[in-house]
Design a protein around this motif. Sequence first.
Motif, PDB file in Angstrom:
ATOM      1  N   THR A   1       0.809  -1.212   0.000  1.00  0.00           N
ATOM      2  CA  THR A   1       0.000   0.000   0.000  1.00  0.00           C
ATOM      3  C   THR A   1       0.846   1.268   0.000  1.00  0.00           C
ATOM      4  O   THR A   1       0.310   2.359  -0.206  1.00  0.00           O
ATOM      5  CB  THR A   1      -0.916   0.036   1.231  1.00  0.00           C
TER       6      THR A   1
ATOM      7  N   ARG B   1      -3.870   2.209   4.819  1.00  0.00           N
ATOM      8  CA  ARG B   1      -4.239   3.068   3.689  1.00  0.00           C
ATOM      9  C   ARG B   1      -4.743   4.388   4.229  1.00  0.00           C
ATOM     10  O   ARG B   1      -5.238   4.463   5.351  1.00  0.00           O
ATOM     11  CB  ARG B   1      -5.308   2.392   2.817  1.00  0.00           C
TER      12      ARG B   1
ATOM     13  N   GLN C   1      -2.937  -2.781  -6.323  1.00  0.00           N
ATOM     14  CA  GLN C   1      -1.787  -2.854  -5.424  1.00  0.00           C
ATOM     15  C   GLN C   1      -1.328  -4.296  -5.227  1.00  0.00           C
ATOM     16  O   GLN C   1      -0.128  -4.581  -5.233  1.00  0.00           O
ATOM     17  CB  GLN C   1      -2.133  -2.220  -4.080  1.00  0.00           C
TER      18      GLN C   1
ATOM     19  N   ARG D   1      -2.212   1.025 -13.532  1.00  0.00           N
ATOM     20  CA  ARG D   1      -0.810   0.659 -13.295  1.00  0.00           C
ATOM     21  C   ARG D   1       0.124   1.408 -14.240  1.00  0.00           C
ATOM     22  O   ARG D   1       1.240   1.783 -13.849  1.00  0.00           O
ATOM     23  CB  ARG D   1      -0.632  -0.853 -13.436  1.00  0.00           C
TER      24      ARG D   1
ATOM     25  N   GLY E   1       2.585   1.688  -4.049  1.00  0.00           N
ATOM     26  CA  GLY E   1       1.227   1.701  -3.524  1.00  0.00           C
ATOM     27  C   GLY E   1       0.601   3.077  -3.526  1.00  0.00           C
ATOM     28  O   GLY E   1      -0.580   3.240  -3.836  1.00  0.00           O
TER      29      GLY E   1
ATOM     30  N   LEU F   1      -0.230   4.203  -7.112  1.00  0.00           N
ATOM     31  CA  LEU F   1      -1.414   3.516  -7.615  1.00  0.00           C
ATOM     32  C   LEU F   1      -2.683   4.194  -7.108  1.00  0.00           C
ATOM     33  O   LEU F   1      -3.675   4.299  -7.850  1.00  0.00           O
ATOM     34  CB  LEU F   1      -1.393   2.049  -7.187  1.00  0.00           C
ATOM     35  N   GLU F   2      -2.672   4.672  -5.869  1.00  0.00           N
ATOM     36  CA  GLU F   2      -3.820   5.424  -5.360  1.00  0.00           C
ATOM     37  C   GLU F   2      -4.019   6.709  -6.152  1.00  0.00           C
ATOM     38  O   GLU F   2      -5.142   7.028  -6.569  1.00  0.00           O
ATOM     39  CB  GLU F   2      -3.613   5.759  -3.886  1.00  0.00           C
TER      40      GLU F   2
END
Length: 296
Positions: A66, A73, A92, A127, A142, A145-146
């Motif tokens: 993450t 998170r 993730q 991604r 991580g 990616l958020e």
Amino acid sequence: MPSSSLPTSTRSPAVDFRDKAWILVVIAALAYFTWDTGVRWRHIREVSGTYGVTVDAPAVDRASPTGYADGKRSLLLPDRDLDGYHWIMQAQQASAEGLWRMRHVDYDGAPTGRDVHWAAPFRWWVRELAGIDRAISGAPAGITLERAAVFSGPILLGLLILGFTPVIARRCSGAAAAFFAAGLVTMLPLTVDFVAGYADHHGLANTCALLSVLCFILASDTRQGSLPWVIASGVAGGFGLWISAATQLPVLLGLGLGGATACWVGRGAEPGNAWTRHPTFFRIWGGAGAGVSILG
């Protein structure tokens, strides 16, 4: 008509560069949507970063899937985007485990996890964006990616406007291009699937549906090369079926019935578009869409 006689490319008509009003509409549309994206991102960041009262902010950990220590998170999405959390967690996990296809997750359905049946393209899109973010910012995978999930919709809509508005202006008219660009950022039922913070596959599904219709229309112009647009419409429809059959099926039915009806209505007149002049296009269109759908 034999396939050997199908048109592949012809010279496009000259562009009237005096008709530039659509460019101003594109600039205004992009400026408005960029402003809206910035406002939404600021709200998400402020809410997600509210720490220090009863809970401390999680520590950054590059080894964690993450991006935060202990697999914590921090991101809080708008309430309509519950599925967005699942997309982020799946991206993730796939990134941490080096998976190209996602078939099982362990964050849900304890103690054994559960199977996953969502199509892969949206995770791939997130991604790829995260990889660009990581190369620029150096942030943990991580966390990027958020962020990529948050901005996946606005970036997709921006590419759609920049990529197809000039095509519409050239093949149709400046007015059509202006309506296209303005409509993408003002038609609420469509635009809400592309706004910042809506991390879901619906924007990608709507893009496929829109492109299948748009390319179908562009293919009808007999003055210009039609065959590539026929194939593009079929390919977009096939991708749409892969991503969301519920979204794409009504569109394909409408295109098929509408095209067949137009050919029947104009059967006694001089063929006025590529679909009536070259009925083989329907077979090519269906074959392209079916092939992509089966591969997906």
